[in-house]
Design an enzyme around this catalytic site. Structure first.
Site, PDB file in Angstrom:
ATOM      1  N   GLY A 123     -12.694   4.804   9.735  1.00  0.00           N
ATOM      2  CA  GLY A 123     -11.117   5.113  10.444  1.00  0.00           C
ATOM      3  C   GLY A 123     -11.170   7.104  10.426  1.00  0.00           C
ATOM      4  O   GLY A 123     -11.653   7.519  10.765  1.00  0.00           O
ATOM      5  N   ASN A 124     -10.168   7.331   9.827  1.00  0.00           N
ATOM      6  CA  ASN A 124      -9.634   8.398   9.514  1.00  0.00           C
ATOM      7  C   ASN A 124     -10.532   8.974   8.498  1.00  0.00           C
ATOM      8  O   ASN A 124     -11.283   9.909   8.132  1.00  0.00           O
ATOM      9  CB  ASN A 124      -7.670   8.395   9.446  1.00  0.00           C
ATOM     10  CG  ASN A 124      -7.283   8.752  10.399  1.00  0.00           C
ATOM     11  OD1 ASN A 124      -7.806   9.641  10.809  1.00  0.00           O
ATOM     12  ND2 ASN A 124      -6.648   7.954  10.119  1.00  0.00           N
ATOM     13  N   ASN A 141       1.296  -1.348  -0.106  1.00  0.00           N
ATOM     14  CA  ASN A 141      -0.016   0.366  -0.102  1.00  0.00           C
ATOM     15  C   ASN A 141       1.353   1.002   0.026  1.00  0.00           C
ATOM     16  O   ASN A 141       2.028   1.450   1.104  1.00  0.00           O
ATOM     17  CB  ASN A 141      -0.623  -0.063   1.114  1.00  0.00           C
ATOM     18  CG  ASN A 141      -2.330   0.766   1.255  1.00  0.00           C
ATOM     19  OD1 ASN A 141      -1.723   1.628  -0.075  1.00  0.00           O
ATOM     20  ND2 ASN A 141      -2.415   0.954   2.058  1.00  0.00           N
ATOM     21  N   GLU A 161      -7.458  -5.253   5.090  1.00  0.00           N
ATOM     22  CA  GLU A 161      -7.935  -4.852   3.830  1.00  0.00           C
ATOM     23  C   GLU A 161      -7.057  -5.424   2.774  1.00  0.00           C
ATOM     24  O   GLU A 161      -6.684  -6.308   2.120  1.00  0.00           O
ATOM     25  CB  GLU A 161      -7.857  -3.546   3.781  1.00  0.00           C
ATOM     26  CG  GLU A 161      -8.744  -2.610   4.089  1.00  0.00           C
ATOM     27  CD  GLU A 161      -9.216  -1.179   4.100  1.00  0.00           C
ATOM     28  OE1 GLU A 161      -8.584  -0.857   5.337  1.00  0.00           O
ATOM     29  OE2 GLU A 161      -8.995  -0.758   2.653  1.00  0.00           O
ATOM     30  N   GLY A 200     -14.883   2.383  14.173  1.00  0.00           N
ATOM     31  CA  GLY A 200     -15.724   1.587  14.546  1.00  0.00           C
ATOM     32  C   GLY A 200     -15.958  -0.017  15.219  1.00  0.00           C
ATOM     33  O   GLY A 200     -16.177  -0.427  16.066  1.00  0.00           O
ATOM     34  N   GLU A 201     -14.098  -0.244  15.142  1.00  0.00           N
ATOM     35  CA  GLU A 201     -14.100  -0.976  16.165  1.00  0.00           C
ATOM     36  C   GLU A 201     -13.820  -1.346  17.627  1.00  0.00           C
ATOM     37  O   GLU A 201     -13.731  -1.856  18.200  1.00  0.00           O
ATOM     38  CB  GLU A 201     -12.508  -2.126  15.276  1.00  0.00           C
ATOM     39  CG  GLU A 201     -12.761  -2.287  14.069  1.00  0.00           C
ATOM     40  CD  GLU A 201     -11.635  -3.056  12.945  1.00  0.00           C
ATOM     41  OE1 GLU A 201     -10.446  -3.500  14.069  1.00  0.00           O
ATOM     42  OE2 GLU A 201     -11.571  -2.872  12.240  1.00  0.00           O
ATOM     43  N   ASN A 202     -13.306   0.027  18.049  1.00  0.00           N
ATOM     44  CA  ASN A 202     -12.949   0.912  18.951  1.00  0.00           C
ATOM     45  C   ASN A 202     -13.463   1.239  19.814  1.00  0.00           C
ATOM     46  O   ASN A 202     -13.162   1.649  20.936  1.00  0.00           O
ATOM     47  CB  ASN A 202     -11.807   1.095  18.925  1.00  0.00           C
ATOM     48  CG  ASN A 202     -10.273  -0.021  18.631  1.00  0.00           C
ATOM     49  OD1 ASN A 202     -10.442  -1.234  18.928  1.00  0.00           O
ATOM     50  ND2 ASN A 202      -9.338   0.595  17.567  1.00  0.00           N
ATOM     51  N   ARG A 247     -11.573  15.537   6.618  1.00  0.00           N
ATOM     52  CA  ARG A 247     -11.629  15.557   5.232  1.00  0.00           C
ATOM     53  C   ARG A 247     -13.834  16.098   5.327  1.00  0.00           C
ATOM     54  O   ARG A 247     -14.082  15.338   6.492  1.00  0.00           O
ATOM     55  CB  ARG A 247     -12.086  14.060   4.556  1.00  0.00           C
ATOM     56  CG  ARG A 247     -11.320  14.111   3.691  1.00  0.00           C
ATOM     57  CD  ARG A 247     -10.945  12.815   2.887  1.00  0.00           C
ATOM     58  NE  ARG A 247     -10.076  12.364   2.853  1.00  0.00           N
ATOM     59  CZ  ARG A 247      -9.997  10.980   2.334  1.00  0.00           C
ATOM     60  NH1 ARG A 247     -11.166  10.383   2.516  1.00  0.00           N
ATOM     61  NH2 ARG A 247      -8.837  10.388   2.873  1.00  0.00           N
ATOM     62  N   ARG A 267      -2.304  -2.141  -3.577  1.00  0.00           N
ATOM     63  CA  ARG A 267      -3.827  -1.305  -3.889  1.00  0.00           C
ATOM     64  C   ARG A 267      -3.528  -0.031  -5.020  1.00  0.00           C
ATOM     65  O   ARG A 267      -2.639   0.447  -4.477  1.00  0.00           O
ATOM     66  CB  ARG A 267      -3.733  -0.719  -1.712  1.00  0.00           C
ATOM     67  CG  ARG A 267      -4.760  -0.454  -2.041  1.00  0.00           C
ATOM     68  CD  ARG A 267      -4.922   0.617  -0.294  1.00  0.00           C
ATOM     69  NE  ARG A 267      -6.540   1.907  -0.229  1.00  0.00           N
ATOM     70  CZ  ARG A 267      -6.761   2.703   0.137  1.00  0.00           C
ATOM     71  NH1 ARG A 267      -5.246   3.311   0.571  1.00  0.00           N
ATOM     72  NH2 ARG A 267      -7.326   3.621   0.542  1.00  0.00           N
ATOM     73  N   HIS A 295     -12.762   2.139   0.063  1.00  0.00           N
ATOM     74  CA  HIS A 295     -12.909   1.250   0.909  1.00  0.00           C
ATOM     75  C   HIS A 295     -13.728  -0.077   0.470  1.00  0.00           C
ATOM     76  O   HIS A 295     -14.140  -0.853   1.049  1.00  0.00           O
ATOM     77  CB  HIS A 295     -13.280   1.765   2.015  1.00  0.00           C
ATOM     78  CG  HIS A 295     -13.236   3.084   2.414  1.00  0.00           C
ATOM     79  ND1 HIS A 295     -14.136   3.996   3.466  1.00  0.00           N
ATOM     80  CD2 HIS A 295     -12.036   3.191   3.251  1.00  0.00           C
ATOM     81  CE1 HIS A 295     -12.757   4.550   4.451  1.00  0.00           C
ATOM     82  NE2 HIS A 295     -12.060   4.066   3.757  1.00  0.00           N
ATOM     83  N   ARG A 344      -9.885   9.853  19.452  1.00  0.00           N
ATOM     84  CA  ARG A 344      -9.817   8.973  20.815  1.00  0.00           C
ATOM     85  C   ARG A 344      -9.575  10.787  21.181  1.00  0.00           C
ATOM     86  O   ARG A 344     -10.293  10.599  22.131  1.00  0.00           O
ATOM     87  CB  ARG A 344      -9.007   8.219  20.905  1.00  0.00           C
ATOM     88  CG  ARG A 344      -8.735   7.336  21.647  1.00  0.00           C
ATOM     89  CD  ARG A 344      -7.631   6.122  21.364  1.00  0.00           C
ATOM     90  NE  ARG A 344      -6.616   6.546  19.918  1.00  0.00           N
ATOM     91  CZ  ARG A 344      -5.853   6.214  18.901  1.00  0.00           C
ATOM     92  NH1 ARG A 344      -5.736   4.787  19.732  1.00  0.00           N
ATOM     93  NH2 ARG A 344      -5.565   6.759  17.883  1.00  0.00           N
ATOM     94  N   GLY A 379     -11.250   2.037  12.399  1.00  0.00           N
ATOM     95  CA  GLY A 379     -10.827   2.371  13.887  1.00  0.00           C
ATOM     96  C   GLY A 379     -11.479   2.885  14.456  1.00  0.00           C
ATOM     97  O   GLY A 379     -11.452   2.369  16.118  1.00  0.00           O
TER      98      GLY A 379
HETATM   99  P1  ADP Z   1      -7.062   5.094   8.341  1.00  0.00           P
HETATM  100  O1  ADP Z   1      -8.484   5.573   8.034  1.00  0.00           O
HETATM  101  O2  ADP Z   1      -5.604   5.859   8.611  1.00  0.00           O
HETATM  102  O3  ADP Z   1      -6.699   3.329   8.557  1.00  0.00           O
HETATM  103  P2  ADP Z   1      -7.770   4.393  10.945  1.00  0.00           P
HETATM  104  O4  ADP Z   1      -9.091   3.047  10.702  1.00  0.00           O
HETATM  105  O5  ADP Z   1      -6.765   2.782  11.983  1.00  0.00           O
HETATM  106  O6  ADP Z   1      -7.666   5.237   9.955  1.00  0.00           O
HETATM  107  O7  ADP Z   1      -8.711   4.402  12.344  1.00  0.00           O
HETATM  108  C1  ADP Z   1      -7.979   5.812  12.728  1.00  0.00           C
HETATM  109  C2  ADP Z   1      -9.344   6.513  13.741  1.00  0.00           C
HETATM  110  O8  ADP Z   1      -9.852   4.935  14.521  1.00  0.00           O
HETATM  111  C3  ADP Z   1      -8.650   7.759  14.683  1.00  0.00           C
HETATM  112  O9  ADP Z   1      -9.204   8.715  14.685  1.00  0.00           O
HETATM  113  C4  ADP Z   1      -8.602   6.862  15.825  1.00  0.00           C
HETATM  114  O10 ADP Z   1      -8.516   7.771  17.025  1.00  0.00           O
HETATM  115  C5  ADP Z   1      -9.781   5.807  16.180  1.00  0.00           C
HETATM  116  N1  ADP Z   1      -9.486   5.237  16.933  1.00  0.00           N
HETATM  117  C6  ADP Z   1      -8.618   4.048  17.630  1.00  0.00           C
HETATM  118  N2  ADP Z   1      -8.471   3.474  18.366  1.00  0.00           N
HETATM  119  C7  ADP Z   1      -9.346   3.952  18.935  1.00  0.00           C
HETATM  120  C8  ADP Z   1     -10.018   3.858  20.398  1.00  0.00           C
HETATM  121  N3  ADP Z   1      -9.504   2.806  21.116  1.00  0.00           N
HETATM  122  N4  ADP Z   1     -11.814   4.881  20.784  1.00  0.00           N
HETATM  123  C9  ADP Z   1     -11.774   5.642  20.060  1.00  0.00           C
HETATM  124  N5  ADP Z   1     -11.424   5.847  18.633  1.00  0.00           N
HETATM  125  C10 ADP Z   1      -9.934   5.025  18.111  1.00  0.00           C
END
Ligand code: ADP
Length: 404
Positions: free
Chosen positions: A211-212, A7, A390, A333-335, A242, A92, A181, A285, A331
């Site tokens: 994610g970002n 990537n 991915e 959605g998973e966390n 964005r 990618r 995506h 975060r 990031g």
């Molecule tokens: P990318 O698009 O760069 O691959 P990621 O999928 O890694 O991004 O997502 C990054 C985002 O996920 C950031 O905004 C980060 O703050 C958020 N994130 C990661 N861990 C947590 C968490 N534990 N709680 C809330 N947000 C989180």
């Protein structure tokens, strides 16, 4: 056989090496190179042993260009005894335009056609292309495959992909919605169906890649029928930096009233907007921590972020004419249990009931297979948290293209 997934960004290369084994692809190594072209570089690799243990190595020597980065990667893999059976490289590529609707084995003609897509993705495709060119030059004997972020959304019907602008703009300039995506949406939709023990063909899903960058997709019977990103990854949800959706008149207003150049407006909407524009921070975060401490701007940023997602969720349930599951990934959605809870709050109208006891503190990475259900037993709609992958999806599509 081994498959290397690359990537390539403008100043970085992320990579993963997978080994094709009897029970599927096994991650054998992952790494990244950052600050390419800068005075100090950074490269690191983790070799993943079959028992899951990892051995890491890193290097802060300058990396003058992508070719040097690629040589570092191959050198590291060779040193770890992992490059003996390398058969293919999967790249990618962000934008495939209307040209590429499936993973494609790269030859000179394909490369030229990917180059022709650059006007559609000037911020993304050139770096992906550099990675392809370097890898082909240095390892010409390997089969190289391009896997496009847009491809999964090739199934969008015209009603979803057309903008209501003169047809000539589509014919001459490719002005339509493409969606991005795609590897992630495709992967988590498939994983969700498997976790539900259902055939994907029978399911109506909404997948949320937060994610970002962030996008949503409506997936009907395994096919993407609607998605929130458009001509570029700028449309749709509120993202880290964005803006997502806005009235196009905002752009003309800024050009005319603020005297901004088009490039300046483009930069603001891509890099200084979203959560960052609303509250000064783009990392969710940090924004959540600030909001929890009573910071009103941060709370507003979260509110705008969540409101946009809820609006799309309702719209996609209508587009699908039903809903079996909502799938959170990437990031955020998973966390983030708080974002998931806010998105699903008061969603009885759609049949969505989140279970706080299952959702609170839950992370996709905590589940051994990367999938967790967080809905109540009486929820009509399943709510799943799925760890996206991915690179694995790119590796699988690369292998499939090599074997086709
Ligand atoms: P990318 O698009 O760069 O691959 P990621 O999928 O890694 O991004 O997502 C990054 C985002 O996920 C950031 O905004 C980060 O703050 C958020 N994130 C990661 N861990 C947590 C968490 N534990 N709680 C809330 N947000 C989180």
């Amino acid at each position: 056989m081994q498959v290397l997934v690359l990537n390539s960004g403008s100043s970085s290369i992320k990579y993963r090496l997978f080994t094709d084994e009897a029970d599927g692809l096994r991650l054998a190594a992952r790494g990244l190179i950052e600050r390419i072209g800068e005075d100090t570089g950074h490269a690191e690799q983790a070799v993943v042993e079959p028992d899951g243990t990892t051995a890491t190595s890193s290097d802060d020597a300058p990396v003058p260009d992508h070719a040097a980065g690629f040589r570092w990667i191959v050198g590291q893999l060779e040193a770890a005894g992992l490059a003996d059976d390398l058969g293919a490289i999967g790249h990618r590529v962000v934008h495939g335009g209307s040209e590429f609707t499936a993973p494609t084995v790269i030859d000179d003609a394909v490369l030229a056609r990917i180059e022709a897509q650059i006007p559609l993705a000037p911020l993304h495709n050139p770096a992906n292309l550099t990675g392809i060119e370097v890898a082909r030059e240095l390892r010409p004997e390997l089969t190289q495959v391009a896997v496009f972020d847009t491809a999964f959304h090739a199934s969008l019907p015209p009603a979803a992909y057309r903008y209501a602008v003169p047809e000539a703009l589509l014919d001459e300039y490719g002005v339509r919605r493409y969606g991005f995506h795609g590897t992630s949406h495709a992967y988590v939709a498939r994983r969700a169906a498997a976790a539900l023990g259902r055939d994907e063909a029978d399911l109506k899903l909404v997948t949320l890649h937060l994610g970002n960058g962030a996008s949503m997709a409506a997936v009907d019977g395994g096919l993407s029928v609607e998605t929130s990103m458009g001509l570029s990854p700028l449309e749709g949800l509120v993202m880290g930096t964005r803006s997502g959706d806005l009235d196009p008149a905002v752009i003309f207003h800024l050009i005319r009233e603020a005297g901004m150049a088009p490039e300046e407006v483009e930069r603001i909407l891509n890099r200084d907007s979203g959560l960052k524009g609303l509250c000064g921070d783009n990392d969710l975060r940090t924004v959540e921590d600030r909001a929890a401490a009573g910071d009103e701007r941060a709370q507003l940023a979260v509110d705008v972020y969540v409101h946009r997602i809820r609006k799309y969720l309702g719209a996609y349930a209508a587009v699908l004419g039903g809903l079996d599951a909502v799938v959170f990934t990437a990031g955020v959605g998973e966390n983030s249990d708080t974002i998931r809870a806010a998105v699903c709050a008061d969603m009885d109208v759609l049949g969505i009931r989140l279970d706080p006891a299952r959702n609170d503190g839950q992370r996709a990475s905590k589940a051994p297979d990367g999938v967790v259900a967080v809905h109540t037993d009486d929820s009509r709609v399943a709510v799943l948290v799925v760890a996206t992958d991915e690179e694995r999806e790119i590796a699988e599509q690369t292998l499939a293209a090599v074997r086709a």
